[in-house]
Design a protein around this motif. Structure first.
Motif, short mmCIF file in Angstrom:
data_model
loop_
_atom_site.label_atom_id
_atom_site.label_comp_id
_atom_site.label_asym_id
_atom_site.label_seq_id
_atom_site.Cartn_x
_atom_site.Cartn_y
_atom_site.Cartn_z
N PRO A 58 50.79 35.28 30.93
CA PRO A 58 51.60 34.29 31.64
C PRO A 58 51.84 34.63 33.12
CG PRO A 58 53.05 35.72 30.41
CD PRO A 58 51.64 36.20 30.14
N ILE A 59 51.32 35.79 33.58
CA ILE A 59 51.61 36.21 34.96
C ILE A 59 50.57 35.59 35.90
CG2 ILE A 59 51.62 38.20 36.53
CD1 ILE A 59 53.04 39.77 34.40
N ASP A 60 51.05 34.89 36.96
CA ASP A 60 50.13 34.28 37.92
C ASP A 60 49.46 35.37 38.75
OD1 ASP A 60 52.57 31.71 38.55
OD2 ASP A 60 50.88 31.80 37.13
N GLY A 61 48.48 34.98 39.52
CA GLY A 61 47.85 35.93 40.44
C GLY A 61 46.90 36.86 39.70
N GLU A 62 46.11 37.57 40.50
CA GLU A 62 45.11 38.47 39.92
C GLU A 62 45.76 39.79 39.54
OE1 GLU A 62 41.87 36.66 43.05
OE2 GLU A 62 41.93 38.84 42.78
N GLU A 63 45.71 40.10 38.26
CA GLU A 63 46.23 41.39 37.79
C GLU A 63 45.09 42.07 37.03
OE1 GLU A 63 49.87 41.46 39.58
OE2 GLU A 63 48.68 43.00 38.59
N PRO A 64 44.28 42.87 37.74
CA PRO A 64 43.09 43.45 37.11
C PRO A 64 43.40 44.17 35.79
CG PRO A 64 43.09 43.93 39.46
CD PRO A 64 44.42 43.29 39.15
N GLY A 65 42.73 43.73 34.73
CA GLY A 65 42.84 44.41 33.44
C GLY A 65 43.94 43.91 32.54
N GLU A 68 43.02 41.02 29.80
CA GLU A 68 42.17 41.55 28.73
C GLU A 68 42.98 42.48 27.82
OE1 GLU A 68 41.73 41.78 31.98
OE2 GLU A 68 39.92 40.61 32.43
N LEU A 69 43.82 43.32 28.44
CA LEU A 69 44.62 44.27 27.63
C LEU A 69 45.60 43.51 26.74
CD1 LEU A 69 45.56 47.08 26.82
CD2 LEU A 69 47.00 47.12 28.89
N LEU A 70 46.21 42.49 27.30
CA LEU A 70 47.17 41.70 26.52
C LEU A 70 46.47 41.09 25.30
CD1 LEU A 70 49.89 40.22 26.12
CD2 LEU A 70 49.05 38.45 27.63
N PRO A 172 52.91 43.72 42.50
CA PRO A 172 52.04 42.62 42.07
C PRO A 172 50.61 42.83 42.60
CG PRO A 172 54.10 41.76 42.89
CD PRO A 172 54.10 43.24 43.17
N GLY A 173 49.67 42.60 41.71
CA GLY A 173 48.26 42.78 42.08
C GLY A 173 47.74 44.13 41.64
N ALA A 177 47.45 49.44 37.37
CA ALA A 177 47.02 50.66 38.08
C ALA A 177 48.24 51.49 38.47
CB ALA A 177 46.21 50.27 39.32
N ASN A 178 49.24 50.81 39.05
CA ASN A 178 50.44 51.54 39.50
C ASN A 178 51.17 52.19 38.34
OD1 ASN A 178 49.99 50.90 42.15
ND2 ASN A 178 52.06 50.12 42.51
#
Ligand code: SAJ
Length: 446
Positions: A58-65, A68-70, A172-173, A177-178
């Motif tokens: 449900p999170i907008d924007g590009e969140e690498p990975g 797929e993980l969800l 965000p973004g 990774a963080n």
């Protein structure tokens, strides 16, 4: 009891619950599920619950990975979202990641945090560990969270349950990774609790996990962001002085930073986002009425004033061209709060647009990252009397200034993020104004 819990955590057998499945809660729920924990996510928005249980992010924007993980952990039935507080009853560890905004008088608003504690307390399992990941003012864990949980659960902290603060450091973004790469402070209601928190977060964090007490964890997170806000405000104040003194802040900054242990930040059109404009106020609130807090509010005022300064630069530029601001058509380049991001929270452009309209200008906005402002840039700016660069999106760095000049009615470029240069703008026949660069200096072309 804590040792039993520690063993279950070591073996990733503890039942985990996460209250709040937003920027903070959803990634952490997913990575703990991937680490082998059974995770229940509590979310008040039913549509969000359904989306997550359908394996959709449900999170907008590009969140690498993250998408797929969800999908993976939901399909493996390791993560389930729910709107029912009763689903918290089986949790051995409960993470709370709800919003903690400040109001227009800069005081923390703990409505969501209090609601989370009130829904958890009545079903809180004996011996459970509750960890607040949300950023809170120093003193909040002891003055609000602990008493609320004790009152609604009928248990005492460090006897019937354990308490921790592990402030998030999400961006965000780079959420996933963080989460893995950034160190975390594990503030516990007892040193042993901090130790159990370290065992828990070791499952998902590769960086340092530093034990601390609750108030230290609260102080670190709010101070690290207040530090950044004060540093940016210093750069902005030097920029304003350079404009008045006939200097170029970008040259000044470059030379200042050659001096050892100087790290002058980037001056610019303003400070937006979900952290930096808010966390300094949370830190200041922690002083309560005991310590005098002057620098932090002053820095906030400097940074909040930068979009208004941009409006002054636009008015001055139009004045030089003999065109009043009232009735002029101004094109804004960039509406998100940060380059190459679609996040518009606390965007400086929002303040500038409102100010320009208040002064009678017509305003058009372009931003390739923000849905409602996408489109062909030159078409959007056709007929404008000024182009104002507010966000250093990558696409703007390649902008053909001659083409821009050809569509403007008045050839003015105001640069809020040092993306362009006097020389480049001059070659394209544009009058160039920039934060921190004295107009007089421009004439000399020094
Ligand atoms: N900005 C400036 N000058 C600067 C740096 C930023 O004007 O020198 C402006 C940006 O344009 C933006 C705002 O400040 O409008 C915030 O920028 P940011 O780079 O601080 O990005 P944020 O808001 O996403 O901050 C996050 C924070 N991370 C967490 O809270 C976990 C912050 O602590 C980090 O320092 C920052 O990311 C980072 O380092 O990227």
């Amino acid at each position: 009891m804590l040792q039993v819990l520690a063993g279950k955590i070591e073996r990733a057998e503890a039942n985990l619950a996460v209250i709040g499945l937003g920027y903070v809660g959803l990634p952490v729920a997913c990575v703990f599920a991937r680490a082998g924990f059974r995770v229940t996510g509590l979310e008040i928005k039913p549509a969000r619950v359904d989306m997550i249980n359908a394996g959709r992010c449900p999170i907008d924007g590009e969140e690498p990975g993250l998408p797929e993980l969800l999908a993976e952990v939901v399909a493996a039935r390791r993560l389930r979202a729910s709107g029912d507080d009763q689903d918290l009853a089986e949790a051995d560890v409960i993470l709370i990641g709800v919003e903690t905004p400040v109001d227009d008088r800069h005081r923390p608003q703990y409505t969501a945090l209090s609601a989370a504690c009130r829904s958890l307390g009545p079903v809180l399992k004996e011996g459970a560990l509750v960890v607040v990941e949300s950023t809170v003012a120093p003193g909040t864990m002891d003055r609000l969270v602990r008493p609320l949980l004790e009152e609604t659960s009928g248990r005492r902290v460090n006897q019937g349950f354990y308490l921790g603060a592990c402030p998030e450091r999400v961006m965000p973004g780079k959420l996933l990774a963080n989460l893995r790469a950034m160190s975390r402070v594990c503030g516990g209601s007892t040193p042993e609790t901090a130790g159990v928190m370290i065992a828990l977060y070791r499952h998902i964090v590769a960086a340092d996990l530093d034990p601390a007490d609750l108030v230290t964890a609260e102080l670190v997170k709010t101070a690290e962001n207040a530090y950044r806000d004060v540093q940016i405000a210093f750069a902005n104040e030097v920029a304003l002085i350079c404009e008045a003194a006939g200097g170029d802040v970008w040259l000044v900054r470059e030379l200042v930073n050659k001096s050892p242990s100087r790290q002058m930040h980037l001056p610019g059109a303003g400070v937006g986002g979900h952290c930096i404009p808010k966390d300094p106020w949370l830190l200041a609130y922690g002083a309560r009425d005991e310590a005098e807090v002057r620098l932090i509010p002053a820095a906030r005022a400097v940074n909040a004033g930068m979009p208004l300064h941009m409006a002054q630069l636009v008015a001055a530029a139009l004045g030089e061209a003999g065109r009043p601001l009232a009735g002029a058509r101004v094109g804004i380049l960039g509406y998100s709060y940060l380059e190459d991001s679609d996040d518009i929270r606390n965007s400086p452009s929002e303040v500038l647009v409102a100010r320009l309209r208040q002064l009678g200008a017509q305003v058009v906005v372009h931003d390739p990252w923000v849905r409602e402002y996408r489109g062909e840039l030159l078409d959007r700016l056709r007929g404008c009397d000024a182009a104002v660069l507010m966000v250093a999106h990558r696409t703007y760095r390649d902008l053909d200034l001659a083409a821009l000049k050809s569509v403007l009615r008045t050839p003015i470029l105001v640069d809020g993020r040092h993306v362009f240069s006097h020389q480049g703008a001059g070659r394209a026949g544009l009058s160039y104004y920039a934060v921190g660069v004295a107009p007089a200096r421009d004439d000399k072309g020094l």
